[in-house]
Scaffold this motif. Structure first.
Motif, PDB file in Angstrom:
ATOM      1  N   GLY A 337     -38.554 -24.233  26.907  1.00 27.71           N
ATOM      2  CA  GLY A 337     -38.819 -25.212  25.863  1.00 27.71           C
ATOM      3  C   GLY A 337     -37.542 -25.918  25.453  1.00 27.71           C
ATOM      4  N   SER A 338     -37.190 -25.832  24.179  1.00 32.40           N
ATOM      5  CA  SER A 338     -36.035 -26.550  23.657  1.00 32.40           C
ATOM      6  C   SER A 338     -34.749 -25.733  23.702  1.00 32.40           C
ATOM      7  N   GLY A 368     -35.480 -33.679  23.097  1.00 31.90           N
ATOM      8  CA  GLY A 368     -35.915 -32.677  22.138  1.00 31.90           C
ATOM      9  C   GLY A 368     -35.253 -31.329  22.247  1.00 31.90           C
ATOM     10  N   GLY A 369     -34.296 -31.158  23.182  1.00 28.60           N
ATOM     11  CA  GLY A 369     -33.569 -29.900  23.280  1.00 28.60           C
ATOM     12  C   GLY A 369     -32.744 -29.655  22.034  1.00 28.60           C
ATOM     13  N   ARG A 370     -32.661 -28.386  21.622  1.00 27.34           N
ATOM     14  CA  ARG A 370     -31.934 -28.116  20.386  1.00 27.34           C
ATOM     15  C   ARG A 370     -30.891 -27.019  20.510  1.00 27.34           C
ATOM     16  N   ALA A 401     -39.245 -22.000  20.407  1.00 30.40           N
ATOM     17  CA  ALA A 401     -38.909 -23.150  21.250  1.00 30.40           C
ATOM     18  C   ALA A 401     -40.138 -24.017  21.492  1.00 30.40           C
ATOM     19  N   THR A 404     -40.235 -29.676  25.711  1.00 31.62           N
ATOM     20  CA  THR A 404     -39.487 -30.930  25.750  1.00 31.62           C
ATOM     21  C   THR A 404     -39.994 -31.800  26.897  1.00 31.62           C
TER      22      THR A 404
END
Length: 418
Positions: A337-338, A368-370, A401, A404
């Motif tokens: 995910g992110s 959207g990666g964090r 997560a 993205t």
């Protein structure tokens, strides 16, 4: 049939179904538990399938779903058991095809024999990727007769279900809390794409022994912890100590937009250096460069094959740094995910790996990666801007997560990063 793999469920209209135990029961349905529930289900099947004539109990068959089919085959072998559903999306394309109870019993018997010859037995999960239709029913009965547990896969997205099951199995093997300390948190298992992605979802990454000496070292160092149960051994693989799984505590992480580029490098990128970057355009070349001249090599052929498959699925990514048409640096990692875990990087020009990480952060953050995870702490990753994060918090980040979008892969000037 394993009660841990399947459950009998009933809806408000009095219909019954076999539901995989690793999925949430859908709305409007409820599990049927215990002997009373099984008897209730069996009575319903007898009413709808048997009609007048000998009951399952009088026919002498076991109280199993495939036993019910066999009882009907003995009572009325020529009756139609299955009718093909049609050729719609997800269907088997067998509209109008029929099987009698005798034919269904015989075909599922042959499949069960073949499965048993291949080692299928109690507690063995058998994934089946077939559309709705006659062959799916044959496969379902064959698996149950062999003693296995039936795992239906969506023909359009079969890998998603396998990956979810791999994550659940891995989590159950690890327990609710990972072992403390600086050593591996698990040994063994396999390095298939589904298992590998499941491990990253649980906060683990692999370190495969390059030779028998490394495996023997692992056993000498951590054998006592394994025997005491402190460090679990995952199912699969001939030599469990040949594959170690790590989850450092704390974890060095940084935000995608927080990668540090020194002033001297910024001046070079604005000046004479004309580097450009791409994403996922030369994933195999980046892996080969990361494995080159590193002994012992943890990037084995098996791991490379699984990472390549994950890249094809959009779960693993690379960034390439180019000087003209020459690949001078790169980085690759696996995304949950992110959260993106950086596995390895290389450079053929000073600071090219640093630029690769910064570019990957920019592209990942844009969709959207964090969080970027550098896995192992050390002076170099600290110079990139990483800060330590407790493993418990890192695992919470993984659990939260979000999905993205795909990375932008076109060629861009590296100078835009400064």
């Amino acid at each position: 049939m394993s009660s841990r793999s399947h459950a009998v469920v009933r809806n408000d209209d009095g219909q019954y179904a076999i539901w995989p135990g690793d999925l949430t029961v859908p709305g409007g349905w409820r599990p049927v538990y215990g002997p009373a529930g099984r008897a209730e289900c069996r009575a319903w099947v007898e009413r709808h399938w048997q009609g007048p004539g000998p009951t399952v109990a009088r026919a002498g068959f076991a109280e199993t779903m495939h036993g019910l089919f066999r009882a009907r085959a003995a009572h009325d072998p020529a009756a139609v058991a299955v009718v093909g559903a049609g050729a719609g999306a997800g269907d088997g394309g067998d509209e109008g095809t029929t099987l009698s109870y005798r034919e269904l019993d015989e075909r599922s018997d042959r499949l069960a024999g073949a499965l048993r010859a291949r080692g299928v037995g109690p507690e063995q999960v058998v994934p089946v990727c077939l559309g709705r239709g006659v062959e799916l029913v044959v496969a379902w009965l064959g698996v149950l007769k062999a003693g296995g547990a039936f795992l239906p896969l969506d023909p359009a997205h079969p890998r998603r279900r396998l990956a979810a099951r791999s994550a659940a199995r891995l989590a159950s093997c690890l327990g609710s809390q990972l072992p403390a300390g600086d050593g591996p948190v698990a040994f063994g298992g396999t390095l298939g794409p589904g298992e590998l992605l499941a491990a990253y979802r649980c906060g683990l990454f692999p370190l495969q022994a390059a030779d028998v000496y490394t495996s023997a070292y692992n056993e000498a160092m951590y054998g006592d912890a394994v025997e005491s149960g402190e460090v679990p051994v995952l199912p699969g693989g001939e030599d469990p100590y040949a594959l170690a799984w790590w989850s450092p505590d704390p974890r060095p992480v940084l935000r995608p937009d927080a990668v540090r580029l020194p002033r001297r490098l910024a001046r070079r990128l604005r000046g004479a250096v004309r580097w450009s970057t791409t994403a996922d355009r030369a994933f195999g070349e980046v892996l080969d460069a990361c494995a080159d001249r590193r002994q012992p090599s943890w990037l084995t052929a098996e791991l490379i094959a699984s990472l390549t498959e994950l890249n094809a699925r959009g779960a693993a990514h690379s960034v390439e740094v180019w000087e003209g048409e020459e690949l001078v640096g790169g980085v690759f990692g696996v995304a949950v995910g992110s959260v993106l875990s950086l596995d390895s990087m290389f450079h053929r020009r000073p600071d090219a790996a640093r630029v690769a990480v910064a570019d990957l952060g920019a592209r990942f953050g844009a969709v959207g990666g964090r969080l970027l995870d550098a896995q192992w702490d050390g002076p170099y990753v600290r110079s990139l801007g990483t800060v330590p994060m407790e493993r418990s918090r890192y695992l919470a980040e993984l659990a939260g997560a979000v999905v993205t979008g795909p990375l932008r892969g076109d060629r861009l000037p590296a100078a835009r990063l400064v």
